[in-house]
Design a protein around this motif. Structure first.
Motif, PDB file in Angstrom:
ATOM      1  N   MET A  91      16.671 -17.311  -3.165  1.00  0.00           N
ATOM      2  CA  MET A  91      15.343 -16.816  -2.926  1.00  0.00           C
ATOM      3  C   MET A  91      15.268 -15.863  -1.853  1.00  0.00           C
ATOM      4  O   MET A  91      16.012 -15.818  -0.986  1.00  0.00           O
ATOM      5  N   ASN A  92      14.482 -14.674  -2.028  1.00  0.00           N
ATOM      6  CA  ASN A  92      14.387 -13.607  -1.397  1.00  0.00           C
ATOM      7  C   ASN A  92      13.013 -13.947  -0.458  1.00  0.00           C
ATOM      8  O   ASN A  92      12.048 -14.520  -0.827  1.00  0.00           O
ATOM      9  N   LEU A  93      12.990 -13.307   0.752  1.00  0.00           N
ATOM     10  CA  LEU A  93      11.630 -13.256   1.566  1.00  0.00           C
ATOM     11  C   LEU A  93      11.073 -11.787   1.429  1.00  0.00           C
ATOM     12  O   LEU A  93      11.994 -10.918   1.723  1.00  0.00           O
ATOM     13  N   VAL A  94       9.866 -11.699   0.825  1.00  0.00           N
ATOM     14  CA  VAL A  94       9.227 -10.613   0.669  1.00  0.00           C
ATOM     15  C   VAL A  94       8.001 -10.613   1.608  1.00  0.00           C
ATOM     16  O   VAL A  94       7.178 -11.163   1.354  1.00  0.00           O
ATOM     17  N   LEU A  95       8.008  -9.356   2.401  1.00  0.00           N
ATOM     18  CA  LEU A  95       6.617  -9.499   3.366  1.00  0.00           C
ATOM     19  C   LEU A  95       6.184  -8.081   3.058  1.00  0.00           C
ATOM     20  O   LEU A  95       6.692  -6.918   2.775  1.00  0.00           O
ATOM     21  N   PHE A  96       4.830  -8.157   3.025  1.00  0.00           N
ATOM     22  CA  PHE A  96       3.992  -6.917   2.684  1.00  0.00           C
ATOM     23  C   PHE A  96       3.089  -6.776   4.062  1.00  0.00           C
ATOM     24  O   PHE A  96       2.197  -7.916   4.200  1.00  0.00           O
ATOM     25  N   ASP A  97       3.094  -5.386   4.499  1.00  0.00           N
ATOM     26  CA  ASP A  97       1.848  -5.201   5.236  1.00  0.00           C
ATOM     27  C   ASP A  97       0.726  -4.816   4.474  1.00  0.00           C
ATOM     28  O   ASP A  97       1.051  -4.779   3.004  1.00  0.00           O
ATOM     29  N   GLU A 149       0.934  -4.449  -9.050  1.00  0.00           N
ATOM     30  CA  GLU A 149       2.403  -4.633  -9.997  1.00  0.00           C
ATOM     31  C   GLU A 149       3.503  -4.831  -8.980  1.00  0.00           C
ATOM     32  O   GLU A 149       4.341  -5.930  -9.333  1.00  0.00           O
ATOM     33  N   LEU A 150       3.407  -4.501  -7.805  1.00  0.00           N
ATOM     34  CA  LEU A 150       4.564  -4.587  -6.869  1.00  0.00           C
ATOM     35  C   LEU A 150       4.759  -6.109  -6.540  1.00  0.00           C
ATOM     36  O   LEU A 150       5.626  -6.841  -6.658  1.00  0.00           O
ATOM     37  N   VAL A 151       3.345  -6.691  -6.025  1.00  0.00           N
ATOM     38  CA  VAL A 151       3.164  -7.880  -5.707  1.00  0.00           C
ATOM     39  C   VAL A 151       3.602  -8.785  -6.882  1.00  0.00           C
ATOM     40  O   VAL A 151       4.634  -9.860  -6.763  1.00  0.00           O
ATOM     41  N   ALA A 152       3.227  -8.614  -8.036  1.00  0.00           N
ATOM     42  CA  ALA A 152       3.315  -9.466  -9.182  1.00  0.00           C
ATOM     43  C   ALA A 152       4.934  -9.521  -9.376  1.00  0.00           C
ATOM     44  O   ALA A 152       5.349 -10.620 -10.115  1.00  0.00           O
ATOM     45  N   ARG A 153       5.579  -8.362  -9.447  1.00  0.00           N
ATOM     46  CA  ARG A 153       7.232  -8.414  -9.707  1.00  0.00           C
ATOM     47  C   ARG A 153       7.893  -9.427  -8.927  1.00  0.00           C
ATOM     48  O   ARG A 153       8.471 -10.215  -9.252  1.00  0.00           O
ATOM     49  N   HIS A 154       7.388  -9.235  -7.588  1.00  0.00           N
ATOM     50  CA  HIS A 154       8.018  -9.967  -6.593  1.00  0.00           C
ATOM     51  C   HIS A 154       7.702 -11.769  -6.962  1.00  0.00           C
ATOM     52  O   HIS A 154       8.543 -12.291  -6.742  1.00  0.00           O
ATOM     53  N   ARG A 155       6.399 -11.734  -7.142  1.00  0.00           N
ATOM     54  CA  ARG A 155       5.938 -13.312  -7.466  1.00  0.00           C
ATOM     55  C   ARG A 155       6.631 -13.743  -8.619  1.00  0.00           C
ATOM     56  O   ARG A 155       7.278 -15.053  -8.709  1.00  0.00           O
ATOM     57  N   THR A 156       6.707 -12.920  -9.873  1.00  0.00           N
ATOM     58  CA  THR A 156       7.418 -13.356 -11.056  1.00  0.00           C
ATOM     59  C   THR A 156       8.907 -13.632 -10.636  1.00  0.00           C
ATOM     60  O   THR A 156       9.383 -14.622 -11.451  1.00  0.00           O
ATOM     61  N   ALA A 157       9.707 -13.096  -9.843  1.00  0.00           N
ATOM     62  CA  ALA A 157      10.795 -13.213  -9.517  1.00  0.00           C
ATOM     63  C   ALA A 157      11.147 -14.473  -8.712  1.00  0.00           C
ATOM     64  O   ALA A 157      12.446 -14.826  -8.532  1.00  0.00           O
ATOM     65  N   ALA A 205      18.018 -12.357   0.572  1.00  0.00           N
ATOM     66  CA  ALA A 205      17.671 -11.132   1.247  1.00  0.00           C
ATOM     67  C   ALA A 205      16.444 -11.055   1.802  1.00  0.00           C
ATOM     68  O   ALA A 205      15.396 -11.925   1.383  1.00  0.00           O
ATOM     69  N   SER A 206      15.807 -10.004   2.651  1.00  0.00           N
ATOM     70  CA  SER A 206      14.526 -10.100   3.156  1.00  0.00           C
ATOM     71  C   SER A 206      14.048  -8.510   2.954  1.00  0.00           C
ATOM     72  O   SER A 206      14.822  -7.713   3.300  1.00  0.00           O
ATOM     73  N   PHE A 207      12.950  -8.453   2.504  1.00  0.00           N
ATOM     74  CA  PHE A 207      12.242  -7.249   2.233  1.00  0.00           C
ATOM     75  C   PHE A 207      10.959  -7.075   3.011  1.00  0.00           C
ATOM     76  O   PHE A 207      10.404  -7.981   3.339  1.00  0.00           O
TER      77      PHE A 207
END
Length: 220
Positions: A1-7, A95-103, A176-178
């Motif tokens: 699982m990746n960690l994805v952070l959004f400002d 769409e960006l958020v949705a791609r990461h959530r779907t992944a 990985a972390s984004f």
């Protein structure tokens, strides 16, 4: 699982919710335009320049919350979402958020803007986890002060690592972390992740990203 952070502000949003919230209260007549508008603009310029005193700003931003009941504030916030925020949400950001959530990635919005303003915005994006500056509350009403470390600059790293620890996670938990951000103020956290991404970056962040080979993308 990746960690994805959004400002949030000027990254997922095409605008700054902190700045716009104060402007909204001025437009509603809740805050005196003559007293507050120039200060709001000055703080925003300081933020963009990387010179903001976060505690001075939070005193300005959170004090008005203490002067009104939570019920009244919630009503204003609902209006703010409809009239201001939804127009700042672009399809590419969704769409960006949705791609990461779907992944199946662990998605977190991490923002200096206080959680009262940003919690409904996180829900609008379908992001369960929000790390934000926390206004102090007593018996469900705001005091005008902040609780804990403001989620700003190095404070974002502190708050994130504390949040991970509370969940018995760490940086090594994730493949990985984004981190997606627009701002020079986020360089401390961008430097911690394995995949920093500059989103419609300010001039300082763009230069840093180009020098270090970081991806640069637009959500506009």
């Amino acid at each position: 699982m990746n960690l994805v952070l959004f400002d949030l502000d000027n990254t997922l949003l095409n605008g700054d919710s902190d700045f716009e919230w104060a402007q909204f209260l001025i437009e509603q007549g809740v805050l005196d335009r003559e007293l507050f508008e120039a200060k709001n603009l000055a703080f925003y310029e300081q933020y963009k320049a990387g010179t903001l005193d976060i505690h001075e700003f939070l005193d300005f931003q959170l004090k008005p919350l203490s002067r009104h009941s939570r019920k009244v504030l919630n009503g204003w916030r609902d209006d703010f979402m409809w009239t201001k925020v939804r127009g700042m949400i672009s399809t590419p950001a969704q769409e960006l958020v949705a791609r990461h959530r779907t992944a199946g990635d662990m998605c977190i919005i991490i923002t200096a803007t206080n959680s009262f303003v940003t919690s409904p915005i996180a829900r609008e994006f379908g992001v369960e986890h929000l790390i934000a500056t926390e206004p102090e509350e007593i018996d469900g009403e705001f005091t005008g002060s902040v609780t804990g470390v403001p989620c700003f600059r190095e404070g974002k790293v502190t708050r994130l690592e504390s949040w991970l620890e509370q969940h018995n996670w760490g940086w090594g938990t994730f493949v990985a972390s984004f981190f997606y951000s627009d701002s020079l103020n986020d360089l401390p956290l961008l430097g911690k992740v394995s995949h920093p991404v500059a989103v419609d970056p300010d001039a300082t962040l763009r230069k840093h990203a180009e020098q270090h080979g970081w991806p640069i993308l637009t959500l506009r």
